[in-house]
Write a protein that holds these residues in place. Sequence first.
Motif, short mmCIF file in Angstrom:
data_model
loop_
_atom_site.label_atom_id
_atom_site.label_comp_id
_atom_site.label_asym_id
_atom_site.label_seq_id
_atom_site.Cartn_x
_atom_site.Cartn_y
_atom_site.Cartn_z
N THR A 149 28.67 33.03 44.63
CA THR A 149 28.76 34.41 45.26
C THR A 149 29.83 34.93 46.01
O THR A 149 30.23 33.99 46.99
CB THR A 149 27.30 34.53 45.91
N GLY A 150 30.66 35.96 45.59
CA GLY A 150 31.64 36.32 46.22
C GLY A 150 31.61 37.63 47.16
O GLY A 150 30.44 38.11 47.45
N PRO A 151 32.69 38.02 47.61
CA PRO A 151 32.52 39.08 48.55
C PRO A 151 32.19 40.37 47.69
O PRO A 151 31.73 41.39 48.32
CB PRO A 151 33.83 39.59 49.19
N ASP A 152 32.69 40.42 46.21
CA ASP A 152 32.38 41.50 45.32
C ASP A 152 31.42 41.44 44.57
O ASP A 152 30.69 42.56 43.98
CB ASP A 152 33.63 42.03 45.07
N LYS A 153 30.94 40.20 44.10
CA LYS A 153 30.25 40.01 42.88
C LYS A 153 29.55 38.73 42.96
O LYS A 153 30.01 37.67 43.67
CB LYS A 153 30.88 40.12 41.65
N LYS A 154 28.69 38.31 42.21
CA LYS A 154 28.23 36.93 41.94
C LYS A 154 28.62 36.57 40.42
O LYS A 154 27.80 37.00 39.53
CB LYS A 154 26.68 36.81 42.24
N LEU A 155 29.36 35.63 40.40
CA LEU A 155 30.08 35.26 38.97
C LEU A 155 30.57 34.08 38.92
O LEU A 155 31.03 33.50 40.14
CB LEU A 155 30.89 36.53 38.56
N GLY A 156 30.40 33.45 37.89
CA GLY A 156 30.80 31.92 38.00
C GLY A 156 32.41 31.83 37.81
O GLY A 156 33.00 32.79 37.02
N ILE A 157 33.08 30.67 37.81
CA ILE A 157 34.24 30.34 37.56
C ILE A 157 34.22 29.48 36.22
O ILE A 157 33.74 28.49 36.10
CB ILE A 157 35.15 29.23 38.42
N ASN A 158 34.32 30.32 35.03
CA ASN A 158 34.20 30.24 33.63
C ASN A 158 35.36 29.53 33.01
O ASN A 158 36.35 30.41 32.90
CB ASN A 158 33.41 31.17 32.93
#
Length: 353
Positions: A149-158
């Motif tokens: 979970t980042g400041p702008d989105k929830k997304l993985g390091i793929n």
Amino acid sequence: MISRVVFGRGSFSQLHDVLQPKRLNVRAPFIYIVDDVFKGNAWVTSRIPLSYDDEILYISADEEPKTSQVDALVEQIILKYKEKPSGIIGIGGGTILDLAKAVAIMLTNPGSAKDYQGWDLVKNPAVYHVGVPTISGTGAEVSRTTVLTGPDKKLGINSDYTPFDQVLLDPELTKDVPKQQWFYTGMDCYIHCIESLTGTYLNAFSQSYGEKAFELCKEIFLDNKLSEKESQDKLMMASWHGGMSIAYSQVGVAHAMSYGLGYLLGTKHGVGNCIVFDHLEEFYPEGVTMFKDMKKAHNIELPQGLCKNLSDKEFNTMIDVSLGMAPLWENAIGKNWEKTITREKLRALYEKM
């Protein structure tokens, strides 16, 4: 793919033999990122092979991992040690394993973890990193992503540098998992199978792994004929196969929408997937019917009313996060998914939760 795997009950005791050849020098420590539920648990911690400047960092898994948390851990390690660590070892569930993968990446790549949320943005290989799952279902031990979970989105390091160099699978480590957590993470695996096997990205490679994981999940959660040890062994392998299936295809609607819940409300990944999947008959009719049978068989009551009092702004935040998961929607619906997955449709689904 993971290049080295050890499987077997009691194999955690082999960790010293696995790591010893990988030590760079006596000043380059192994850093163990360990779920703090094991703090004071000698059955686990006494078998962690500490030498020289090796260190255990106990981390709470009560919240989903954050990019800021990764940055803080990386800074802590860099400031404390003059040399790059010999390796990062994650011991825990999906949260801890994802943190370990992300820290290993960020020790060799500049900037903040949030800069690498997405697909194939990592340029430099991670430091040597090892995964030891203590709960089964997330597939984090085998996947090429870290859900952050980042400041702008929830997304993985793929990325191709994300997967562990070595995984140690010891089903005994899962023996004390609480029943509800066991169910939610097990259903994460089950939902991986449904979303992979019904998706447009499906191929023979992902199908072979997905079908095996699906059969194991049915055996574990519906047949009720397995001993506790058999269930532990089989769920660990279902998690592995389910993770392999989505590594070569993709997940779908449940994951895309649960990221919205996780980003806004902090809902844990496994239970968030279950809450969403419970309302997805339109997309996965047979899978949802079986999921409801599994819930009933194990007397599981899902949390209700999460979105009851949300504002329009909060609904829009969840919808924005969900719509940002384009590959997941394309796998679930097809290349023209934006014609059917509207903001109004997502709002109506979230309102049911």
